[in-house]
Enzyme design. Sequence first.
Site, PDB file in Angstrom:
ATOM      1  N   ASP A  23      43.336  13.460 -15.611  1.00  0.00           N
ATOM      2  CA  ASP A  23      42.613  14.122 -16.849  1.00  0.00           C
ATOM      3  C   ASP A  23      42.881  13.254 -18.234  1.00  0.00           C
ATOM      4  O   ASP A  23      43.722  12.184 -17.972  1.00  0.00           O
ATOM      5  CB  ASP A  23      43.205  15.310 -16.907  1.00  0.00           C
ATOM      6  CG  ASP A  23      44.676  15.374 -16.967  1.00  0.00           C
ATOM      7  OD1 ASP A  23      45.450  14.615 -17.123  1.00  0.00           O
ATOM      8  OD2 ASP A  23      45.288  16.578 -16.144  1.00  0.00           O
ATOM      9  N   ASN A  65      51.148  28.082 -16.255  1.00  0.00           N
ATOM     10  CA  ASN A  65      50.402  28.980 -15.661  1.00  0.00           C
ATOM     11  C   ASN A  65      49.583  28.951 -14.196  1.00  0.00           C
ATOM     12  O   ASN A  65      48.531  29.371 -13.876  1.00  0.00           O
ATOM     13  CB  ASN A  65      49.053  29.194 -16.723  1.00  0.00           C
ATOM     14  CG  ASN A  65      48.457  27.974 -16.940  1.00  0.00           C
ATOM     15  OD1 ASN A  65      48.681  26.855 -16.230  1.00  0.00           O
ATOM     16  ND2 ASN A  65      47.450  27.789 -17.947  1.00  0.00           N
ATOM     17  N   HIS A 103      48.040  25.848 -13.283  1.00  0.00           N
ATOM     18  CA  HIS A 103      47.214  24.815 -13.446  1.00  0.00           C
ATOM     19  C   HIS A 103      47.656  23.553 -12.581  1.00  0.00           C
ATOM     20  O   HIS A 103      48.902  23.126 -12.514  1.00  0.00           O
ATOM     21  CB  HIS A 103      46.654  24.608 -14.825  1.00  0.00           C
ATOM     22  CG  HIS A 103      47.527  23.703 -15.536  1.00  0.00           C
ATOM     23  ND1 HIS A 103      47.427  24.232 -16.909  1.00  0.00           N
ATOM     24  CD2 HIS A 103      48.196  22.625 -15.566  1.00  0.00           C
ATOM     25  CE1 HIS A 103      48.171  23.265 -17.723  1.00  0.00           C
ATOM     26  NE2 HIS A 103      48.840  22.339 -16.796  1.00  0.00           N
ATOM     27  N   GLU A 124      42.477  25.160 -15.269  1.00  0.00           N
ATOM     28  CA  GLU A 124      43.260  26.395 -15.582  1.00  0.00           C
ATOM     29  C   GLU A 124      42.635  27.721 -14.913  1.00  0.00           C
ATOM     30  O   GLU A 124      41.642  27.875 -14.184  1.00  0.00           O
ATOM     31  CB  GLU A 124      42.690  26.711 -17.121  1.00  0.00           C
ATOM     32  CG  GLU A 124      42.784  25.525 -18.056  1.00  0.00           C
ATOM     33  CD  GLU A 124      44.386  25.417 -18.689  1.00  0.00           C
ATOM     34  OE1 GLU A 124      45.188  25.683 -17.510  1.00  0.00           O
ATOM     35  OE2 GLU A 124      44.671  25.044 -19.538  1.00  0.00           O
TER      36      GLU A 124
END
Length: 256
Positions: free
Chosen positions: A67, A136, A138, A143
Amino acid sequence: MRIVIAKSYEDMSANAARMVAGQLYLKPNSVLGLATGSTPLNMYQELIKIHHEVSLDFSEVVTFNLDEYLGLKPEDENSYHFYMFQNFFKHINIQRNNIYIPNGLAQNIPAECQDYERKIQEQGGIDLQVLGIGVNGHIGFNEPDINFEAVTHKVKLDEETINVNARFFANIEEVPRYAISMGIKTIMNAKKILLLANGVSKAEALYRTIYKGITPETPASILQLHPDVTIIAEEGAAKLLRSATHDRTNLGFASE
């Protein structure tokens, strides 16, 4: 799925570096998918050490980063371009034209995403994908959402991710709100996956990844479907795994 519980961050990093090095010894022209952030940082330092001490060769290696933030110049110290060159690439003998990182300044983001996918396919796909995991759940910047994103795409970062990443910036207002990320399908198409988890803040996400159902609410849970996944977690991140009472018949546990 093989799970290795390491005694420390340093042990986790050393184990991960040995796995990557082993991949390169078996296939010198491997295509590696690489992650950024604090978790893999020491793994890169270990790989640099192996490169210098025993001449681990990166000259034929091709890399694709997971990313990149939108809107940051490559020379910005918070960009993943900067991270990768500062912490890894400039210390090894990798060829510059074998390095691929999404262009966060692209004028046409959908075209950039499609082009990134095309380049991965032209290289024959990713042999070994290195991942971290967010608090979380990811992986990459995929996400929690109602749908799994398939391929490389533009993503809006969750507030939780922005808050966590704010420690790398002067203030939270400077944290980009969007990024380009490999999608779940791109990640799952890798031949092998290595997921690293460090710190007690990742314990709940790692537990859900392994023991709960496959759901976009925990993007990493999709890894349950991959045929060749190794998870290396240090003690803090693994604390909920040791006490789990769930069926472990499909999981291979090891301690380092």
